[in-house]
Design a protein around this motif. Structure first.
Motif, PDB file in Angstrom:
ATOM      1  N   PRO A 101       6.789  -6.231 -14.334  1.00 40.77           N
ATOM      2  CA  PRO A 101       6.465  -4.865 -14.775  1.00 40.77           C
ATOM      3  C   PRO A 101       6.062  -3.951 -13.631  1.00 40.77           C
ATOM      4  O   PRO A 101       5.487  -4.383 -12.624  1.00 40.77           O
ATOM      5  CB  PRO A 101       5.285  -5.078 -15.733  1.00 40.77           C
ATOM      6  N   TYR A 102       6.383  -2.668 -13.788  1.00 43.94           N
ATOM      7  CA  TYR A 102       5.770  -1.647 -12.952  1.00 43.94           C
ATOM      8  C   TYR A 102       4.260  -1.666 -13.212  1.00 43.94           C
ATOM      9  O   TYR A 102       3.789  -2.149 -14.249  1.00 43.94           O
ATOM     10  CB  TYR A 102       6.317  -0.262 -13.318  1.00 43.94           C
ATOM     11  N   ARG A 103       3.505  -1.108 -12.279  1.00 43.20           N
ATOM     12  CA  ARG A 103       2.059  -1.019 -12.466  1.00 43.20           C
ATOM     13  C   ARG A 103       1.670   0.406 -12.865  1.00 43.20           C
ATOM     14  O   ARG A 103       2.372   1.368 -12.540  1.00 43.20           O
ATOM     15  CB  ARG A 103       1.330  -1.423 -11.187  1.00 43.20           C
ATOM     16  N   VAL A 104       0.553   0.511 -13.551  1.00 39.72           N
ATOM     17  CA  VAL A 104       0.008   1.818 -13.924  1.00 39.72           C
ATOM     18  C   VAL A 104      -1.459   1.848 -13.534  1.00 39.72           C
ATOM     19  O   VAL A 104      -2.128   0.805 -13.449  1.00 39.72           O
ATOM     20  CB  VAL A 104       0.152   2.094 -15.439  1.00 39.72           C
ATOM     21  N   ASN A 105      -1.960   3.026 -13.286  1.00 41.78           N
ATOM     22  CA  ASN A 105      -3.370   3.213 -12.939  1.00 41.78           C
ATOM     23  C   ASN A 105      -4.178   3.340 -14.226  1.00 41.78           C
ATOM     24  O   ASN A 105      -4.126   4.362 -14.911  1.00 41.78           O
ATOM     25  CB  ASN A 105      -3.541   4.460 -12.071  1.00 41.78           C
ATOM     26  N   LYS A 106      -4.942   2.302 -14.539  1.00 44.34           N
ATOM     27  CA  LYS A 106      -5.786   2.318 -15.733  1.00 44.34           C
ATOM     28  C   LYS A 106      -7.197   2.793 -15.420  1.00 44.34           C
ATOM     29  O   LYS A 106      -8.062   2.779 -16.299  1.00 44.34           O
ATOM     30  CB  LYS A 106      -5.800   0.934 -16.380  1.00 44.34           C
ATOM     31  N   GLY A 107      -7.389   3.203 -14.182  1.00 46.29           N
ATOM     32  CA  GLY A 107      -8.653   3.787 -13.784  1.00 46.29           C
ATOM     33  C   GLY A 107      -8.529   5.289 -13.662  1.00 46.29           C
ATOM     34  O   GLY A 107      -7.892   5.953 -14.477  1.00 46.29           O
TER      35      GLY A 107
ATOM     36  N   ALA B 138      -8.243   8.790 -10.667  1.00 41.72           N
ATOM     37  CA  ALA B 138      -7.705   9.106  -9.348  1.00 41.72           C
ATOM     38  C   ALA B 138      -8.690   8.696  -8.257  1.00 41.72           C
ATOM     39  O   ALA B 138      -8.296   8.226  -7.189  1.00 41.72           O
ATOM     40  CB  ALA B 138      -7.396  10.599  -9.269  1.00 41.72           C
ATOM     41  N   ASP B 139     -10.001   8.864  -8.538  1.00 45.16           N
ATOM     42  CA  ASP B 139     -11.018   8.514  -7.538  1.00 45.16           C
ATOM     43  C   ASP B 139     -11.292   7.018  -7.507  1.00 45.16           C
ATOM     44  O   ASP B 139     -11.627   6.470  -6.452  1.00 45.16           O
ATOM     45  CB  ASP B 139     -12.315   9.275  -7.830  1.00 45.16           C
ATOM     46  N   MET B 140     -11.177   6.374  -8.653  1.00 45.78           N
ATOM     47  CA  MET B 140     -11.432   4.934  -8.742  1.00 45.78           C
ATOM     48  C   MET B 140     -10.236   4.279  -9.447  1.00 45.78           C
ATOM     49  O   MET B 140     -10.302   3.917 -10.628  1.00 45.78           O
ATOM     50  CB  MET B 140     -12.734   4.652  -9.490  1.00 45.78           C
ATOM     51  N   PRO B 141      -9.125   4.126  -8.706  1.00 47.51           N
ATOM     52  CA  PRO B 141      -7.916   3.594  -9.347  1.00 47.51           C
ATOM     53  C   PRO B 141      -8.053   2.122  -9.719  1.00 47.51           C
ATOM     54  O   PRO B 141      -8.773   1.364  -9.074  1.00 47.51           O
ATOM     55  CB  PRO B 141      -6.842   3.796  -8.280  1.00 47.51           C
ATOM     56  N   ASP B 142      -7.366   1.748 -10.767  1.00 47.76           N
ATOM     57  CA  ASP B 142      -7.315   0.350 -11.211  1.00 47.76           C
ATOM     58  C   ASP B 142      -5.881   0.058 -11.618  1.00 47.76           C
ATOM     59  O   ASP B 142      -5.472   0.295 -12.750  1.00 47.76           O
ATOM     60  CB  ASP B 142      -8.271   0.127 -12.390  1.00 47.76           C
ATOM     61  N   TRP B 143      -5.100  -0.404 -10.654  1.00 48.09           N
ATOM     62  CA  TRP B 143      -3.676  -0.601 -10.885  1.00 48.09           C
ATOM     63  C   TRP B 143      -3.434  -1.947 -11.559  1.00 48.09           C
ATOM     64  O   TRP B 143      -3.808  -2.991 -11.047  1.00 48.09           O
ATOM     65  CB  TRP B 143      -2.916  -0.517  -9.564  1.00 48.09           C
TER      66      TRP B 143
ATOM     67  N   MET C 240       4.622  -0.479  -7.372  1.00 46.54           N
ATOM     68  CA  MET C 240       5.259  -1.759  -7.102  1.00 46.54           C
ATOM     69  C   MET C 240       4.242  -2.878  -6.877  1.00 46.54           C
ATOM     70  O   MET C 240       4.488  -4.035  -7.207  1.00 46.54           O
ATOM     71  CB  MET C 240       6.152  -1.651  -5.852  1.00 46.54           C
ATOM     72  N   GLY C 241       3.102  -2.542  -6.276  1.00 48.00           N
ATOM     73  CA  GLY C 241       2.143  -3.562  -5.884  1.00 48.00           C
ATOM     74  C   GLY C 241       2.438  -4.066  -4.491  1.00 48.00           C
ATOM     75  O   GLY C 241       3.540  -3.893  -3.963  1.00 48.00           O
ATOM     76  N   PRO C 242       1.456  -4.715  -3.845  1.00 49.01           N
ATOM     77  CA  PRO C 242       1.587  -5.056  -2.430  1.00 49.01           C
ATOM     78  C   PRO C 242       2.735  -5.998  -2.106  1.00 49.01           C
ATOM     79  O   PRO C 242       3.385  -5.846  -1.073  1.00 49.01           O
ATOM     80  CB  PRO C 242       0.230  -5.682  -2.086  1.00 49.01           C
ATOM     81  N   ASP C 243       2.993  -6.970  -2.960  1.00 43.78           N
ATOM     82  CA  ASP C 243       4.043  -7.946  -2.634  1.00 43.78           C
ATOM     83  C   ASP C 243       5.425  -7.297  -2.637  1.00 43.78           C
ATOM     84  O   ASP C 243       6.204  -7.455  -1.692  1.00 43.78           O
ATOM     85  CB  ASP C 243       4.020  -9.107  -3.634  1.00 43.78           C
TER      86      ASP C 243
END
Length: 592
Positions: free
Chosen positions: A342-348, A350-355, A461-464
Motif C-alpha cells: 500500500p501507499y502510505r498516508v499521514n494519519k497525524g 503536518a507538524d507531527m506526521p504519522d505515516w 512510498m516509505g524509506p525502503d
C-alpha cells in the motif's frame, strides 16, 4: 616439364592482370583528425571515418580513410572534435511534442496559481473575440511543482478567469487534466459521473468534481476538443523533427501513436523531410483488453498501410510495436501506479506526521494478468513487440509475468517485450529482465531529487521503496538490457540533461538547495548511459544491425558534439551542444 612451364606462363600473365583490379569506389565523405567514439563491442575511439551511399565504409586511422577519398569526396577535418553515434530515443510522443511547440504552454515551469492564471489569461487575450466559445487547451503543466508545493489545484483556478470559454490544462506527464466548470458542464461530468475503467474523477467533500481528472477519465474532456487539423499535424511533425535533429536524435519510437501521427510523419517522409528513423507503437486501450481482436485488426491495417519494410539509409517508417498501459503514475496527487504494497498516508498532522499504510495499492491493473497474457501472445504471433507502460512495482510484475508466460508458451519466438519507465521495481524482479529478455526503457531525467520524487513520493512510498526509486543502476547490475526514452513532451526534449542525471542522479543547480542532493541508489557510468540511448535503444527497435554504433556496413547516423562527454566532470554533460547531425549520410542539422 612442359605443364609446369605452361602453368608458370599463365601465372606470369595473370599476375599483372590481378594487379590492375579497379580501385575501391571513392567515399562521399571522409572525417579525419577526430575523437570518434564508435560504441562498438570494444568501445573503440578512432580518428577517422568514411561514408559512402549512406553507410559507413571505414573506421580507423586517418591514412586509411584518406585512401578512400576521390575527386568528389568531401573532406571534414574534425580538428580533434568529438563524433559519436546519433541518439535513439526509445520512448517519446513526437506529434504531441511538435504540437506543444506550437501551442499555449506553461513550459514545465514552477508556477504559483496567480502565475498560471496570468499565462492562461495571456493565451485567452491572444485569441481575441474570434476565439469566443472555442476550447482553450493549455499544455506542459508541471503539476508536482505548482508553488507552494502541495497547493490544491481545482477548477476554481480557472473559473476565476474572465471568460466563458471551456479551458483544460494538461499536466506535462500526461496523466492529469484540470478543467474549468464550463468544460465539465460540456462534458456532462457531475458528482454522479462514474469513474471510467483506468481513470479517476476527483471529488470535493461535497461529492462534486474538483476539475481534476486522471488517466482514462481525461478522455471525457479530450473527446470534445476539436482535434488538430491535418495541416496542424503536418506542421507539428516537421517541428518535432527539427527539435530532434538539434538534439542529435536520429531515431525514435512514438510510444503511443495515434493513426494521425503515423500519417503525419509518413506525409513528411514522402516530401523528403523525414530526418530521423520513425517507429510507431499504436495503443490498445484497457477497455479493449478482454476482446482485443478489433483493436488488433486496426493496428495490423495501420502496419500494412504505412510500414515501409526493410530499413535503408534513407530514414523510413515502421509500425512493429504496440503500446499497453499497465497503470498510471506512482506520485502524488495521482497515485495511479499499481503497487505491491500500500501507499502510505499521514494519519497525524503536518507538524507531527504519522505515516502509515493506507490500505490502497492504487487502481486495479489496467490489464489484469488473465487478460494481458493472451493479449501479449496474440501480438507476438503477429510479429509485434509489446511496449508496456508500468510505473509501479505491481504493474511491472504483471508485465514481467506476461513476458514469462510468452517465453514458456513460445520459446522459439524472438519477441522483444519492453517495459517503459519501471520507476518502482521490487528487488525480486531485477534479475527477471535479463532472464526473460525484457527491455526496461528508462527516462533518466526522473532519477533526481525533485518535487515529484520528494514531495510526491518520499513519504508516500516509505524509506525502503524510496531508497530504490528509479532503479537504473540496480537493473544494470542485474544485467538488464536497458534502453533510454525521454517521454517527451512529458518533459522538455533535453537528452543531454537526461544523460547527466542518469550518471549523477543530480538535479540542475537551478532547482535549489532543497533538491541539491543525489537521489538514493546507484547511477550509471557514462558509457552505460550513452549505450542506453544508442545501442540499447537500437536493440529495442530492432536496428542493432544497422544503427546504434559506428561500424562498417551500418548506416551513417552520427553526430558531432562540442565536448568529450566520456571525460571530465559528468555534470557538464548537460551542457553538451550538438554541432552537426547526420542521418543516412545526409546532414540534417548544422549549428552553423
Amino acid at each position: 616439364m612442359m605443364k609446369a612451364r605452361l602453368l608458370a606462363s599463365i601465372g606470369m600473365v595473370l599476375t599483372p592482370v590481378a594487379a590492375m583490379a579497379a580501385p575501391p569506389v571513392a567515399a562521399d565523405v571522409v572525417f579525419t583528425h577526430g575523437a570518434i567514439h564508435t560504441l562498438d563491442a570494444g568501445d573503440r575511439v578512432v580518428s577517422a571515418l568514411a561514408v559512402r551511399d549512406g553507410r559507413i565504409v571505414y573506421v580507423g586511422d586517418d591514412a586509411g580513410a584518406l585512401a578512400l577519398a576521390g575527386a568528389g569526396t568531401r573532406k571534414v577535418d574534425l580538428k580533434g572534435r568529438v563524433v559519436m553515434p546519433g541518439l535513439i530515443d526509445g520512448h517519446m510522443h513526437p506529434l504531441a511534442g511538435g504540437l506543444g511547440l506550437l501551442s499555449c504552454t506553461l513550459d514545465y515551469r514552477r508556477l504559483t496559481i496567480p502565475e498560471m492564471q496570468g499565462i492562461v489569461k495571456g493565451c485567452l487575450d491572444h485569441g481575441g473575440s474570434a476565439a469566443e466559445g472555442k476550447w482553450l487547451v493549455v499544455i506542459n503543466w508541471f503539476q508536482q511543482e505548482t508553488q507552494p508545493i502541495g497547493v490544491e489545484t481545482t477548477k476554481a483556478l480557472l473559473d476565476a478567469l474572465p471568460t466563458k470559454r471551456p479551458i483544460i490544462i494538461q499536466s506535462s506527464f500526461g496523466h492529469s487534466t484540470l478543467a474549468n466548470s464550463r468544460a465539465l458542464e460540456l462534458a456532462g461530468i457531475t458528482g454522479k459521473t462514474p469513474d471510467p475503467v483506468g481513470g479517476q474523477i476527483h471529488h470535493d467533500a461535497n461529492g462534486q468534481p474538483t476539475g481534476l481528472l486522471e488517466d482514462a477519465a481525461q478522455h471525457l474532456l479530450s473527446r470534445l476538443v476539436p482535434p488538430p487539423t491535418v495541416a496542424d499535424n503536418h506542421a507539428a511533425a516537421r517541428a518535432a523533427l527539427a527539435a530532434m535533429a538539434k538534439q542529435g536524435v536520429t531515431g525514435f519510437l512514438d510510444a503511443a501513436a495515434p493513426p494521425e501521427a503515423v500519417e503525419a510523419f509518413s506525409t513528411v517522409a514522402k516530401e523528403g523531410g523525414l530526418t530521423a528513423r520513425a517507429h510507431f507503437a499504436p495503443v490498445i486501450e484497457p477497455k479493449d483488453g478482454p476482446a482485443p481482436d478489433k483493436a488488433i485488426a486496426g493496428i495490423v491495417a495501420l502496419r500494412k498501410a504505412y510500414d515501409q519494410g526493410e530499413l535503408s539509409p534513407q530514414p523510413g517508417i515502421t509500425v512493429r510495436n504496440v503500446k499497453l498501459f499497465m497503470d498510471g503514475v506512482i506520485t502524488a496527487p495521482a497515485f495511479t501506479g499499481v503497487m505491491l504494497q500500500p501507499y502510505r498516508v499521514n494519519k497525524g498532522t503536518a507538524d507531527m506526521p504519522d505515516w502509515q499504510p493506507s490500505g490502497g495499492t492504487g487502481p486495479a491493473p489496467y490489464f489484469p494478468q488473465p487478460v494481458l497474457d493472451p493479449l501479449v501472445q496474440k501480438l507476438a504471433a503477429l510479429g509485434f513487440d509489446p511496449h508496456m507502460h508500468a510505473d509501479g512495482d505491481g504493474a511491472v510484475r504483471i508485465a514481467l509475468n506476461a513476458s514469462e508466460a510468452l517465453r514458456k508458451a513460445h520459446p522459439e519466438w524472438g519477441t522483444r517485450p519492453a517495459i517503459a519507465h519501471d520507476e518502482s521495481v521490487d528487488p525480486a524482479d531485477y534479475a527477471r529482465y535479463k532472464a526473460l529478455g525484457v527491455i526496461p526503457v528508462l527516462s533518466f531525467q526522473w532519477e533526481k531529487q525533485a518535487a515529484d520524487t520528494v514531495g510526491g513520493a518520499k513519504e508516500f512510498m516509505g524509506p525502503d521503496r524510496y531508497a530504490r526509486l528509479e532503479p537504473s543502476g540496480y537493473l544494470t547490475q542485474a544485467g538488464a538490457p536497458i534502453a533510454y526514452g525521454s517521454d517527451w513532451p512529458v518533459d522538455p526534449l533535453d537528452e543531454w540533461f537526461a544523460l547527466k542525471v542518469g550518471v549523477t542522479r543530480l538535479n540542475a543547480p537551478s532547482a535549489g538547495e532543497q533538491y541539491a542532493h543525489p537521489l538514493p541508489g546507484p547511477g550509471l557510468t557514462v558509457a552505460q548511459a550513452v549505450h542506453a540511448i544508442t545501442t540499447g535503444a537500437a536493440y529495442e527497435l530492432r536496428m542493432e544491425k544497422v544503427a546504434g554504433s559506428l561500424e562498417p556496413g551500418k548506416f551513417a547516423d552520427l553526430i558531432e558534439i562540442d565536448r568529450d562527454i566520456f571525460a571530465g566532470d559528468p555534470r557538464a554533460i548537460a551542457d553538451t551542444r550538438v554541432l552537426m547531425t547526420m542521418v543516412g549520410g545526409k546532414v540534417v542539422y548544422s549549428a552553423d
